[in-house]
Design an enzyme around this catalytic site. Structure first.
Site, mmCIF file in Angstrom:
data_model
loop_
_atom_site.group_PDB
_atom_site.id
_atom_site.type_symbol
_atom_site.label_atom_id
_atom_site.label_comp_id
_atom_site.label_asym_id
_atom_site.label_seq_id
_atom_site.Cartn_x
_atom_site.Cartn_y
_atom_site.Cartn_z
ATOM 1 N N ARG A 189 36.935 -5.674 21.298
ATOM 2 C CA ARG A 189 37.804 -5.628 20.131
ATOM 3 C C ARG A 189 39.136 -5.020 20.564
ATOM 4 O O ARG A 189 39.281 -4.586 21.692
ATOM 5 C CB ARG A 189 37.157 -4.909 18.931
ATOM 6 C CG ARG A 189 36.081 -3.910 19.198
ATOM 7 C CD ARG A 189 36.577 -2.637 19.789
ATOM 8 N NE ARG A 189 37.712 -2.130 19.042
ATOM 9 C CZ ARG A 189 38.670 -1.391 19.507
ATOM 10 N NH1 ARG A 189 38.660 -1.025 20.779
ATOM 11 N NH2 ARG A 189 39.656 -0.965 18.763
ATOM 12 N N GLY A 190 40.081 -4.991 19.607
ATOM 13 C CA GLY A 190 41.430 -4.567 19.976
ATOM 14 C C GLY A 190 42.231 -5.833 20.288
ATOM 15 O O GLY A 190 41.768 -6.689 21.067
ATOM 16 N N ALA A 191 43.417 -5.948 19.675
ATOM 17 C CA ALA A 191 44.166 -7.205 19.748
ATOM 18 C C ALA A 191 44.416 -7.706 21.185
ATOM 19 O O ALA A 191 44.126 -8.873 21.502
ATOM 20 C CB ALA A 191 45.477 -7.048 18.974
ATOM 21 N N ASN A 228 47.797 -3.548 10.992
ATOM 22 C CA ASN A 228 46.938 -2.757 11.874
ATOM 23 C C ASN A 228 45.701 -2.382 11.080
ATOM 24 O O ASN A 228 45.557 -2.727 9.898
ATOM 25 C CB ASN A 228 47.689 -1.513 12.377
ATOM 26 C CG ASN A 228 46.944 -0.828 13.511
ATOM 27 O OD1 ASN A 228 46.485 -1.483 14.451
ATOM 28 N ND2 ASN A 228 46.786 0.480 13.440
ATOM 29 N N ARG A 252 38.740 -14.074 14.764
ATOM 30 C CA ARG A 252 39.363 -12.885 14.179
ATOM 31 C C ARG A 252 40.795 -13.268 13.791
ATOM 32 O O ARG A 252 41.687 -13.312 14.642
ATOM 33 C CB ARG A 252 39.337 -11.718 15.180
ATOM 34 C CG ARG A 252 37.903 -11.397 15.616
ATOM 35 C CD ARG A 252 37.606 -9.948 15.799
ATOM 36 N NE ARG A 252 37.950 -9.086 14.730
ATOM 37 C CZ ARG A 252 38.149 -7.776 14.881
ATOM 38 N NH1 ARG A 252 38.056 -7.232 16.078
ATOM 39 N NH2 ARG A 252 38.443 -7.011 13.847
ATOM 40 N N ASP A 268 47.977 -5.262 15.349
ATOM 41 C CA ASP A 268 47.306 -6.541 15.611
ATOM 42 C C ASP A 268 48.252 -7.714 15.424
ATOM 43 O O ASP A 268 48.054 -8.787 15.990
ATOM 44 C CB ASP A 268 46.086 -6.695 14.710
ATOM 45 C CG ASP A 268 45.040 -5.680 15.115
ATOM 46 O OD1 ASP A 268 45.191 -4.501 14.748
ATOM 47 O OD2 ASP A 268 44.111 -6.058 15.844
HETATM 48 O O1 MRU Z 1 38.980 -4.302 14.489
HETATM 49 P P1 MRU Z 1 39.496 -3.834 15.814
HETATM 50 O O2 MRU Z 1 38.723 -2.707 16.382
HETATM 51 O O3 MRU Z 1 39.660 -4.980 16.779
HETATM 52 O O4 MRU Z 1 40.940 -3.310 15.466
HETATM 53 C C1 MRU Z 1 41.742 -2.749 16.452
HETATM 54 C C2 MRU Z 1 42.997 -2.173 15.940
HETATM 55 O O5 MRU Z 1 43.304 -2.230 14.771
HETATM 56 C C3 MRU Z 1 43.918 -1.623 16.944
HETATM 57 O O6 MRU Z 1 44.588 -0.519 16.446
HETATM 58 C C4 MRU Z 1 44.890 -2.753 17.285
HETATM 59 O O7 MRU Z 1 44.203 -3.836 17.828
HETATM 60 C C5 MRU Z 1 45.975 -2.352 18.155
HETATM 61 S S1 MRU Z 1 45.338 -2.144 19.717
HETATM 62 C C6 MRU Z 1 45.926 -2.035 21.019
#
Ligand code: MRU
Length: 367
Positions: free
Chosen positions: A54-56, A257, A94, A247
């Protein structure tokens, strides 16, 4: 960054033949450190959708590898059809993070009709590798620029800089270093005293589980707070700076975000706490404006709100926290309007959250 003193990235090719791609299965952190091999296209789709990764930025890179695995076994006759169907399926996993589209668009531009089948496959693999390298480089640059912000506060304050972050925008959300946490890691490396307020980030608790885990392993002082405590701490002057990730950030500087970011930005504005967003250009949607009207907000299963997962008797279990019959809704992201954002920390420097400033840093994105 390090886990038990050993350097890891979040995704890597398992062997020279790229028979699979290995990931850290983030569902079980911080209690269990498990590496999983993704071998088939469906494994990748599942890993993205169910948040094993996870994480963009990380899901952007994983998407590129997914497409490679979707096409690995294709022949000339079905390549185009599989390319299209797989891209659609990946995009649907996603919807909020623009990084998925970013990766797939780059691949689509690189693959051309006059290439041989093998050339097409090779260019997809090479692009996935490049995206991986590019993300590490960009996060390091964000770390440098963000470090200057922290340094400036330290110069004035002469004491440990207290930074609040939300969700996990550290190395686990990228390939390495992270976005919002990269400046913190640079500060630590340069012996500048920092302290991090980690908001737990219900419903999935990425703050309490992942950000705390990262900071612990890097030896950075931090405290976990309930999401609702953020405003109080700002009111009491206990926060010098907020840095979050994103994101999808629109051309006019609106920031999608993790849900709860908007409330932190409101509290920061009310208490004159600087609010910055660390955002690599792979998370900027240069084709979109007016984030709250246009950014698709992912809605996830209500069970993530009704249950909390944690360690009980050495087992990871899900615990029901509300009446079973009650309904719940689960919006995974919110949009912070640009007027609440003091600056965007990008790989090309820090800029104001508006069209002019962003295009000055990224002139090639002007249409
Ligand atoms: O749902 P997630 O865990 O994928 O969400 C992640 C976030 O909201 C992070 O803050 C975002 O991706 C920025 S990350 C470098």
């Amino acid at each position: 960054m390090k886990i038990f003193g050993k350097h890891y990235q979040t995704i890597w090719e398992t062997d020279k033949e790229v028979s699979s791609v290995s990931i850290i299965d983030q569902r079980w952190l911080p209690h269990k450190f498990q590496i999983v091999e993704l071998k088939k296209f469906d494994d990748f789709v599942r890993a993205i959708k169910e948040m094993w990764v996870r994480g963009a930025p990380l899901i952007g890179v994983t998407s590129a590898y997914s497409l490679y695995f979707a096409l690995k076994g294709t022949d000339e006759t079905n390549f185009d059809r599989v390319f299209e169907e797989a891209s659609k399926k990946i995009l649907e996993t996603r919807p909020t993070a623009v990084n998925i589209k970013y990766s797939l668009d780059i691949i689509a531009r690189k693959v051309s009709a006059n290439m041989t089948l093998n050339e097409k496959k090779q260019i997809i693999l090479d692009t996935a590798r490049n995206l991986c390298r590019e993300d590490v480089e960009n996060c390091k640059k964000i770390g440098e620029f963000g470090f200057e912000l922290i340094h400036e506060i330290y110069r004035k304050k002469g004491d440990s800089v207290k930074i609040m972050t939300h969700c996990n925008a550290g190395w686990l959300a990228t390939i390495d270093y992270g976005t919002a946490l990269a400046p913190v890691y640079f500060a630590k490396e340069r012996a500048l005293p920092v302290f991090v307020w980690v908001s737990e980030t219900r419903p999935r608790n990425q703050g309490a589980k992942l950000t705390a885990f990262e900071l612990l392993h890097e030896g950075i002082p931090h405290s976990i707070i309930s999401d609702n405590a953020a405003g109080y701490l700002m009111q009491k002057g206990m926060v010098d700076l907020v840095i979050v990730g994103s994101d999808r950030t629109t051309l006019d500087g609106d920031v999608a975000n993790k849900i709860g970011t908007y409330l932190k930005a409101l509290a920061a504005k009310d208490n004159s706490v600087p609010f910055y967003v660390a955002v690599p250009s792979s998370s900027i949607d240069f084709e979109m404006e007016n984030g709250s009207a246009n950014i698709p907000i992912e809605q996830r299963d209500a069970s993530e709100v009704k249950y909390i997962s944690g360690l009980y008797n050495e087992e990871i279990v899900d615990v029901l926290v509300c009446p079973e019959e009650s309904e719940a809704v689960n919006y995974a992201f919110d949009v912070t309007p640009s007027r609440l954002v003091d600056g965007l920390i990008t790989e090309r420097g820090i800029c104001k959250p508006n069209r002019e400033s962003l295009l000055k840093l990224f002139p090639e994105k002007k249409i």
